[in-house]
Design an enzyme around this catalytic site. Structure first.
Site, PDB file in Angstrom:
ATOM      1  N   GLY A  14       0.918  -1.000  -0.063  1.00 40.30           N
ATOM      2  CA  GLY A  14      -0.218  -0.250  -0.143  1.00 40.30           C
ATOM      3  C   GLY A  14       0.440   1.516  -0.129  1.00 40.30           C
ATOM      4  O   GLY A  14       2.216   1.363   0.535  1.00 40.30           O
ATOM      5  N   ARG A  92      -9.775   6.417   4.682  1.00 39.46           N
ATOM      6  CA  ARG A  92     -11.006   6.998   4.387  1.00 39.46           C
ATOM      7  C   ARG A  92     -11.142   7.184   3.607  1.00 39.46           C
ATOM      8  O   ARG A  92      -9.233   7.982   2.940  1.00 39.46           O
ATOM      9  CB  ARG A  92     -11.154   7.620   6.044  1.00 39.46           C
ATOM     10  N   ASP A 159      -0.352  12.669  14.677  1.00 39.78           N
ATOM     11  CA  ASP A 159      -0.481  13.852  15.890  1.00 39.78           C
ATOM     12  C   ASP A 159       0.131  14.632  15.971  1.00 39.78           C
ATOM     13  O   ASP A 159       0.218  16.116  16.174  1.00 39.78           O
ATOM     14  CB  ASP A 159      -2.221  13.117  16.269  1.00 39.78           C
ATOM     15  N   HIS A 187      -6.988   8.568  18.255  1.00 40.24           N
ATOM     16  CA  HIS A 187      -6.540   8.983  16.814  1.00 40.24           C
ATOM     17  C   HIS A 187      -7.881   9.356  16.061  1.00 40.24           C
ATOM     18  O   HIS A 187      -7.681   8.716  15.060  1.00 40.24           O
ATOM     19  CB  HIS A 187      -4.973   7.733  16.230  1.00 40.24           C
TER      20      HIS A 187
HETATM   21  N1  LIG Z   1      -3.256   5.659  12.280  1.00 40.69           N
HETATM   22  C1  LIG Z   1      -2.173   7.180  11.252  1.00 40.69           C
HETATM   23  O1  LIG Z   1      -1.894   7.684  11.906  1.00 40.69           O
HETATM   24  C2  LIG Z   1      -2.921   6.691   9.999  1.00 40.69           C
HETATM   25  C3  LIG Z   1      -3.266   5.726   9.929  1.00 40.69           C
HETATM   26  N2  LIG Z   1      -3.810   5.365   8.334  1.00 40.69           N
HETATM   27  C4  LIG Z   1      -4.677   4.231   7.876  1.00 40.69           C
HETATM   28  O2  LIG Z   1      -3.599   3.349   7.346  1.00 40.69           O
HETATM   29  C5  LIG Z   1      -3.848   2.826   6.341  1.00 40.69           C
HETATM   30  C6  LIG Z   1      -3.438   2.022   5.773  1.00 40.69           C
HETATM   31  O3  LIG Z   1      -3.397   3.317   4.420  1.00 40.69           O
HETATM   32  P1  LIG Z   1      -2.352   3.451   3.004  1.00 40.69           P
HETATM   33  O4  LIG Z   1      -1.882   2.611   2.729  1.00 40.69           O
HETATM   34  O5  LIG Z   1      -2.537   5.003   2.602  1.00 40.69           O
HETATM   35  O6  LIG Z   1      -3.637   2.864   2.788  1.00 40.69           O
HETATM   36  P2  LIG Z   1      -4.011   2.047   1.216  1.00 40.69           P
HETATM   37  O7  LIG Z   1      -5.261   1.265   0.316  1.00 40.69           O
HETATM   38  O8  LIG Z   1      -2.573   2.368   0.193  1.00 40.69           O
HETATM   39  O9  LIG Z   1      -2.816   0.495   1.863  1.00 40.69           O
HETATM   40  C7  LIG Z   1      -3.975  -0.408   2.021  1.00 40.69           C
HETATM   41  C8  LIG Z   1      -2.803  -1.690   1.891  1.00 40.69           C
HETATM   42  O10 LIG Z   1      -3.365  -2.755   2.591  1.00 40.69           O
HETATM   43  C9  LIG Z   1      -3.250  -3.968   2.344  1.00 40.69           C
HETATM   44  N3  LIG Z   1      -4.431  -4.825   3.268  1.00 40.69           N
HETATM   45  C10 LIG Z   1      -5.589  -5.042   3.057  1.00 40.69           C
HETATM   46  N4  LIG Z   1      -5.986  -5.819   4.298  1.00 40.69           N
HETATM   47  C11 LIG Z   1      -5.010  -6.553   4.334  1.00 40.69           C
HETATM   48  C12 LIG Z   1      -5.256  -7.697   5.701  1.00 40.69           C
HETATM   49  N5  LIG Z   1      -5.983  -8.298   5.558  1.00 40.69           N
HETATM   50  N6  LIG Z   1      -4.097  -7.842   5.387  1.00 40.69           N
HETATM   51  C13 LIG Z   1      -3.043  -7.740   4.551  1.00 40.69           C
HETATM   52  N7  LIG Z   1      -2.978  -6.472   3.704  1.00 40.69           N
HETATM   53  C14 LIG Z   1      -3.748  -6.199   4.293  1.00 40.69           C
HETATM   54  C15 LIG Z   1      -4.119  -3.725   0.931  1.00 40.69           C
HETATM   55  O11 LIG Z   1      -3.511  -4.733  -0.178  1.00 40.69           O
HETATM   56  C16 LIG Z   1      -3.686  -2.681   0.827  1.00 40.69           C
HETATM   57  O12 LIG Z   1      -2.312  -2.546  -0.268  1.00 40.69           O
HETATM   58  C17 LIG Z   1      -5.388   3.385   6.494  1.00 40.69           C
HETATM   59  O13 LIG Z   1      -6.532   1.997   6.636  1.00 40.69           O
HETATM   60  C18 LIG Z   1      -5.373   4.473   6.861  1.00 40.69           C
HETATM   61  O14 LIG Z   1      -6.525   4.935   7.084  1.00 40.69           O
HETATM   62  C19 LIG Z   1      -3.496   6.601   6.835  1.00 40.69           C
HETATM   63  C20 LIG Z   1      -2.377   7.473   7.879  1.00 40.69           C
HETATM   64  C21 LIG Z   1      -1.925   7.850   9.370  1.00 40.69           C
HETATM   65  O1  LIG Z   2      -6.598  11.466   7.849  1.00 40.93           O
HETATM   66  C1  LIG Z   2      -6.637   9.751   7.651  1.00 40.93           C
HETATM   67  O2  LIG Z   2      -8.221   9.514   7.596  1.00 40.93           O
HETATM   68  C2  LIG Z   2      -5.197   9.416   7.681  1.00 40.93           C
HETATM   69  C3  LIG Z   2      -4.899   9.246   9.260  1.00 40.93           C
HETATM   70  O3  LIG Z   2      -5.200   8.240  10.124  1.00 40.93           O
HETATM   71  C4  LIG Z   2      -4.376  10.961   9.350  1.00 40.93           C
HETATM   72  O4  LIG Z   2      -4.007  11.319   8.383  1.00 40.93           O
HETATM   73  O5  LIG Z   2      -4.279  11.382  10.077  1.00 40.93           O
END
Ligand SMILES: NC(=O)C1=CN([C@@H]2O[C@H](COP(=O)(O)OP(=O)(O)OC[C@H]3O[C@@H](n4cnc5c(N)ncnc54)[C@H](O)[C@@H]3O)[C@@H](O)[C@H]2O)C=CC1
Ligand SMILES: O=C([O-])CC(=O)C(=O)O
Length: 328
Positions: A14, A92, A159, A187
């Site tokens: 991802g 999201r 954050d 978060h």
């Molecule tokens: N906690 C935080 O501060 C933040 C959290 N996030 C979250 O991180 C997550 C990932 O974001 P991105 O990389 O942008 O999404 P993305 O959609 O680009 O990548 C997610 C990847 O996870 C894979 N995936 C889905 N289900 C899976 C499973 N059961 N096992 C293994 N891999 C699986 C998908 O195939 C995809 O390649 C999202 O939920 C996003 O909201 C994003 C930014 C900040």
């Molecule tokens: O806002 C989102 O959905 C992704 C995230 O968690 C962040 O950037 O803090």
């Protein structure tokens, strides 16, 4: 060079994965003397794309990359791992709150918690990044009865870093001159970025900015930063999220600096009147691979209301996912 350690990353193909793996492999997370063996988990349809990422990792010829395991089997992915970064989950889109993802993503974290329980090292350090991160971490923890509950953490470091950056810009100082910022709670948009104990270049932060900016500008900007990135980029934050994940793990593994703390989502032990058990953002110091909540901070009325509001949201999220917890 030390003996290699095993680092699992889920969602490895991802957008966060692409910003994360190369930095872990380069030694940014655990240091230039710590080789890593990466364990990369993806869903089956993403395995060809993951193979491309593995080819690129190998093509970097990193001195600290000691091996790569790429798989769609969670039991292989978590076998003997020392660290696990649970990123794989749906992001999201515009107009959604992170808790709207609970239905889609909650189901991922129960089986992953169980696999960690069955296969990971007993002192594994788990960081949940996939949203809603705090409650997903709770689901994973509640499916891993044989692991110490404190092994499971959620990311509020992005954050925390956003708060440093906003305050640095406002005061004309560098982020490295800012100490003791705290992100309390979830978060989510109820998180509480607290500057009451923060200092900028040794001076109390709240004597350098006015209350109206703190309340009406700083707090909402930090709370809504994720949504602002989605609006601007058309995709959720990735490089900054990956960087924060590296910061979180590095602080936990290698320790925090003297006279400062970081924010981590960790299982509440009831400190500061928060519901025990929820995964709540706290100020922590880290030493010898363990985190400790900073105790004794004075909490005024302004902070109390905000800390309770984000606690309430976490308790409500917990109430909605208890059916995903392993039967006791
Ligand atoms: N906690 C935080 O501060 C933040 C959290 N996030 C979250 O991180 C997550 C990932 O974001 P991105 O990389 O942008 O999404 P993305 O959609 O680009 O990548 C997610 C990847 O996870 C894979 N995936 C889905 N289900 C899976 C499973 N059961 N096992 C293994 N891999 C699986 C998908 O195939 C995809 O390649 C999202 O939920 C996003 O909201 C994003 C930014 C900040
Ligand atoms: O806002 C989102 O959905 C992704 C995230 O968690 C962040 O950037 O803090």
């Amino acid at each position: 060079m030390k003996a290699p350690v095993r680092v699992a990353v889920t969602g490895a193909a991802g957008q966060i994965g692409y910003a994360l793996l190369f930095r872990i492999a380069a030694g940014d997370m655990l240091g230039p003397d710590q080789p890593v063996i990466l364990h990369l988990l993806e869903i089956t349809p993403a395995l060809p794309a993951l193979q491309g990422v593995v080819m690129e990792l190998n093509d970097c010829a990193f001195p600290t990359l000691a091996g790569v395991v790429a798989t769609d089997d969670v039991n292989v992915a978590f076998k003997d791992v020392d660290y696990a970064l649970l990123v794989g989950a749906r992001p999201r889109g515009p107009g959604m709150e992170r808790k709207d993802l609970l239905e889609a993503n909650g189901a991922i974290f129960g089986p992953q918690g169980k696999a960690l329980n069955d296969h990971a090292k007993r002192d594994v350090k788990v960081l949940v990044v996939g949203n809603p991160a705090n409650t997903n971490a709770l689901i994973a923890q509640q499916n891993a009865p044989d692991l110490d509950p404190k092994c499971f953490t959620a990311m509020v470091r992005l954050d925390h870093n956003r708060a440093l950056s906003q305050l640095a810009e406002k005061t004309g100082k560098h982020t490295t001159e800012i100490k003791k910022v705290t992100i309390w709670g979830n978060h989510s948009s109820t998180q509480y970025p607290d500057l009451h104990h923060a200092t900028v270049d040794g001076k109390p932060a709240l004597t350098l900015v006015d209350q109206a900016w703190y309340e009406n500008d700083f707090i909402p900007t930090v709370q809504q930063r994720g949504a602002a990135i989605i609006k601007a980029r058309g995709a959720s934050s990735a490089a900054s999220a990956a960087s924060a994940a590296i910061d979180h793990m590095r602080s936990w593994a290698l320790g925090t600096e003297e006279g400062n703390w970081v924010s981590m989502g960790i299982p509440s032990d009831g400190s500061y009147g928060i519901a025990p058990g929820v995964i709540y953002g706290y100020p922590v110091t880290c030493k010898d691979g363990r985190y400790t909540i900073v105790q004794g901070l004075e909490i005024g009325e302004f902070s109390r209301g905000r800390m309770d509001a984000t606690d309430k949201e976490l308790r409500e999220e917990r109430g909605g996912v208890e059916h995903l917890f392993a039967k006791k």
